[in-house]
Scaffold this active site. Structure first.
Site, PDB file in Angstrom:
ATOM      1  N   ASN A  60       0.870  -1.378  -0.051  1.00 27.38           N
ATOM      2  CA  ASN A  60       0.039  -0.017  -0.006  1.00 27.38           C
ATOM      3  C   ASN A  60       0.810   1.284  -0.057  1.00 27.38           C
ATOM      4  O   ASN A  60       0.223   2.356  -0.507  1.00 27.38           O
ATOM      5  CB  ASN A  60      -0.983   0.090   1.172  1.00 27.38           C
ATOM      6  CG  ASN A  60      -2.007  -1.016   1.175  1.00 27.38           C
ATOM      7  OD1 ASN A  60      -2.481  -1.399   0.078  1.00 27.38           O
ATOM      8  ND2 ASN A  60      -2.436  -1.554   2.256  1.00 27.38           N
ATOM      9  N   ASP A 110       1.428   1.181  -9.709  1.00 26.74           N
ATOM     10  CA  ASP A 110       0.267   0.512  -9.712  1.00 26.74           C
ATOM     11  C   ASP A 110       0.364  -0.958 -10.089  1.00 26.74           C
ATOM     12  O   ASP A 110      -0.482  -1.693  -9.698  1.00 26.74           O
ATOM     13  CB  ASP A 110      -1.025   1.426 -10.318  1.00 26.74           C
ATOM     14  CG  ASP A 110      -2.343   0.907  -9.924  1.00 26.74           C
ATOM     15  OD1 ASP A 110      -2.614   0.547  -8.743  1.00 26.74           O
ATOM     16  OD2 ASP A 110      -3.037   0.718 -10.970  1.00 26.74           O
ATOM     17  N   ASP A 113       2.633  -3.257  -6.989  1.00 22.82           N
ATOM     18  CA  ASP A 113       2.064  -3.099  -5.646  1.00 22.82           C
ATOM     19  C   ASP A 113       1.482  -4.714  -5.339  1.00 22.82           C
ATOM     20  O   ASP A 113       1.732  -5.233  -4.219  1.00 22.82           O
ATOM     21  CB  ASP A 113       1.015  -2.139  -5.223  1.00 22.82           C
ATOM     22  CG  ASP A 113      -0.237  -2.137  -6.288  1.00 22.82           C
ATOM     23  OD1 ASP A 113      -0.511  -3.173  -7.145  1.00 22.82           O
ATOM     24  OD2 ASP A 113      -0.825  -1.092  -6.225  1.00 22.82           O
ATOM     25  N   ARG A 118       2.372 -10.429  -3.082  1.00 23.16           N
ATOM     26  CA  ARG A 118       2.404 -11.599  -3.051  1.00 23.16           C
ATOM     27  C   ARG A 118       3.987 -12.061  -2.799  1.00 23.16           C
ATOM     28  O   ARG A 118       4.140 -13.172  -1.977  1.00 23.16           O
ATOM     29  CB  ARG A 118       2.183 -12.216  -4.580  1.00 23.16           C
ATOM     30  CG  ARG A 118       0.596 -12.124  -5.030  1.00 23.16           C
ATOM     31  CD  ARG A 118       0.432 -12.583  -6.395  1.00 23.16           C
ATOM     32  NE  ARG A 118       0.861 -11.865  -7.224  1.00 23.16           N
ATOM     33  CZ  ARG A 118       0.216 -10.871  -7.637  1.00 23.16           C
ATOM     34  NH1 ARG A 118      -0.768 -10.420  -7.373  1.00 23.16           N
ATOM     35  NH2 ARG A 118       0.644 -10.107  -8.897  1.00 23.16           N
ATOM     36  N   ASP A 131      -5.888  -0.148  -3.501  1.00 22.13           N
ATOM     37  CA  ASP A 131      -5.219   0.149  -4.958  1.00 22.13           C
ATOM     38  C   ASP A 131      -6.324   0.754  -5.857  1.00 22.13           C
ATOM     39  O   ASP A 131      -6.157   1.755  -6.417  1.00 22.13           O
ATOM     40  CB  ASP A 131      -4.854  -1.096  -5.441  1.00 22.13           C
ATOM     41  CG  ASP A 131      -4.420  -1.362  -6.754  1.00 22.13           C
ATOM     42  OD1 ASP A 131      -4.725  -0.322  -7.618  1.00 22.13           O
ATOM     43  OD2 ASP A 131      -3.373  -1.951  -7.048  1.00 22.13           O
ATOM     44  N   HIS A 132      -7.704   0.154  -5.764  1.00 17.03           N
ATOM     45  CA  HIS A 132      -8.509   0.751  -6.625  1.00 17.03           C
ATOM     46  C   HIS A 132      -9.447   1.956  -6.128  1.00 17.03           C
ATOM     47  O   HIS A 132      -9.693   2.624  -6.952  1.00 17.03           O
ATOM     48  CB  HIS A 132      -9.749  -0.480  -6.808  1.00 17.03           C
ATOM     49  CG  HIS A 132      -9.141  -1.576  -7.702  1.00 17.03           C
ATOM     50  ND1 HIS A 132      -9.925  -2.648  -8.095  1.00 17.03           N
ATOM     51  CD2 HIS A 132      -8.212  -1.680  -8.383  1.00 17.03           C
ATOM     52  CE1 HIS A 132      -9.245  -3.555  -8.953  1.00 17.03           C
ATOM     53  NE2 HIS A 132      -8.114  -2.899  -9.008  1.00 17.03           N
ATOM     54  N   ASP A 135      -6.855   4.461  -7.512  1.00 15.66           N
ATOM     55  CA  ASP A 135      -7.180   4.737  -8.823  1.00 15.66           C
ATOM     56  C   ASP A 135      -8.553   5.480  -9.271  1.00 15.66           C
ATOM     57  O   ASP A 135      -8.499   6.211 -10.169  1.00 15.66           O
ATOM     58  CB  ASP A 135      -7.522   3.373  -9.482  1.00 15.66           C
ATOM     59  CG  ASP A 135      -6.537   2.364  -9.606  1.00 15.66           C
ATOM     60  OD1 ASP A 135      -5.184   2.942  -9.429  1.00 15.66           O
ATOM     61  OD2 ASP A 135      -6.601   1.192  -9.733  1.00 15.66           O
TER      62      ASP A 135
END
Length: 404
Positions: A60, A110, A113, A118, A131-132, A135
């Site tokens: 993040n 973006d 991340d 992972r 994330d979104h 965005d």
């Protein structure tokens, strides 16, 4: 960057999300498709770049760094060109170059991340939401910077283009809500290409000056009848291309959601949760979002402008858009009914109605609504992040370091 969280749930503080919504996050699974050749060509670079990052760096934080770069370039643009077009017609090559760099850095960060999540075994629903959510806010910021690159004055034509560009992004997440699948593109053109196109426009203007877009088409295409091209300038070429691209994307999205085309995916029983998912719900959701975007379009179409009025109105609408989009994303992840913010609708409807009847100063109203919308957006986002972190027993910008 999403996967099921293995964190132990904790008692979450009070906030916008109900206990049922927080529990719905446990069944969330991120599914995406529509990647393009450009995505595949970038993958080795993204893998290498991720491998160079320290293991303690939270995914993040990577997302936030990219967003802060876009916010910084946006604020500089506000400072130097508050009304989108410089009245002195002075060029701003360094500012436009900075805007282009901010886009490129943002879209690439973006894209790594999730890889960092992972790699560090820190994937969680919070990461996908963060994330979104970033965005959703960047949509307005990037388009506002592009408006400067095109020397595109505020008014009806600009507001229509804004409507066409805002709609596909919102519909992509509405389609994800109903199908469980987020499409990043059609296999030929996707998010990466779109962002690079925006960066390219800023770089072209940085090199040749923003006023290049006001060159009459009759000069660019002298072999065509001048009477036919007389009203148009180079900017209109971009507008036609963007319009055709957006309409083709919107047509596919509507066709898939309404059942005229093959759906992009199908929800499992667990993924359906408490969502509203029949065709009637699809139509209601489309209508609700259409009212919001239409009101914002009317508001930003005002051509009787005071200084700073256009910027303030666009900012209010853009932040309200980010709030509604974030709530749509949250509803999908939590498998809850989509209930957008009444505040966001109130803001754009009041702005639209006042732009027509002008009961009070549009500039003063836009300033008041911009401040209120920003505070409401920050309140919602911070409360949701706090709730999700407490529920999953994690921190937003700090992760446990695992052996590589």
């Amino acid at each position: 960057m999403a996967a099921k969280s293995s964190m132990t749930s904790a008692v979450a503080p009070a906030g916008p999300l109900t206990p049922r919504a927080l529990n719905g996050l446990k069944e969330y699974q991120y599914k995406s498709s529509g990647y393009t050749l450009l995505d595949e060509l970038h993958t080795p670079f993204w893998d290498w770049l991720t491998s160079q990052l320290p293991m303690w760096l939270a995914p993040n934080t990577i997302t936030l760094i990219g967003l802060l770069g876009v916010i910084s370039s946006y604020l500089l643009s506000v400072w130097y060109i508050p009304d989108f077009v410089d009245a002195t017609l002075s060029p701003h090559p360094w500012l436009l170059a900075l805007n282009a760099i901010a886009v490129v850095v943002y879209v690439n960060l973006d894209c790594i991340d999730g890889k960092q999540a992972r790699r560090t075994k820190s994937s969680s629903p919070l990461g996908q939401l963060f994330d979104h959510g970033c965005d959703a806010l960047s949509v307005h910021l990037l388009l506002a910077n592009t408006q400067i690159a095109l020397a595109f004055p505020c008014g009806r034509l600009n507001s229509i283009m804004q409507c066409l560009l805002y709609t596909p992004w919102m519909l992509a997440h509405l389609e994800e809500y109903h199908s469980g699948q987020l499409l990043y593109g059609n296999g030929l053109v996707g998010i990466l290409e779109a962002n690079y196109a925006l960066a390219g426009l800023s770089l072209m203007s940085a090199y040749a000056g923003e006023q290049m877009w006001n060159i009459p088409l009759a000069q660019v295409l002298p072999f065509l009848p001048s009477d036919l091209l007389q009203p148009y300038v180079l900017r209109h070429v971009f507008l036609v291309i963007a319009t055709l691209g957006c309409l083709s994307i919107i047509g596919g999205q509507l066709g898939r959601m309404l059942g005229f085309l093959t759906p992009s995916g199908e929800l499992t029983v667990a993924e359906k949760g408490n969502k509203q998912l029949n065709r009637g719900a699809v139509l209601r959701h489309m209508a609700v979002l259409a009212v919001f975007i239409a009101a914002g379009t009317v508001w930003t179409a005002d051509e009787q402008l005071d200084p700073y009025q256009c910027r303030l109105a666009n900012s209010s609408y853009g932040i309200a858009y980010a709030l509604v989009a974030t709530q749509l994303i949250m509803a999908h992840m939590a498998k809850e009914p989509f209930m957008p913010s009444r505040w966001a609708y109130l803001v754009v409807i009041i702005g639209a109605v006042n732009s027509v009847f002008r009961w009070i100063s549009p500039m003063h109203l836009a300033a008041l609504l911009a401040a209120g919308t920003l505070l409401r957006y920050l309140q919602y986002v911070s409360a949701v992040v706090h709730q999700v972190c407490a529920h999953l027993g994690i921190q937003c910008f700090k992760i446990k370091v695992h052996a590589q």
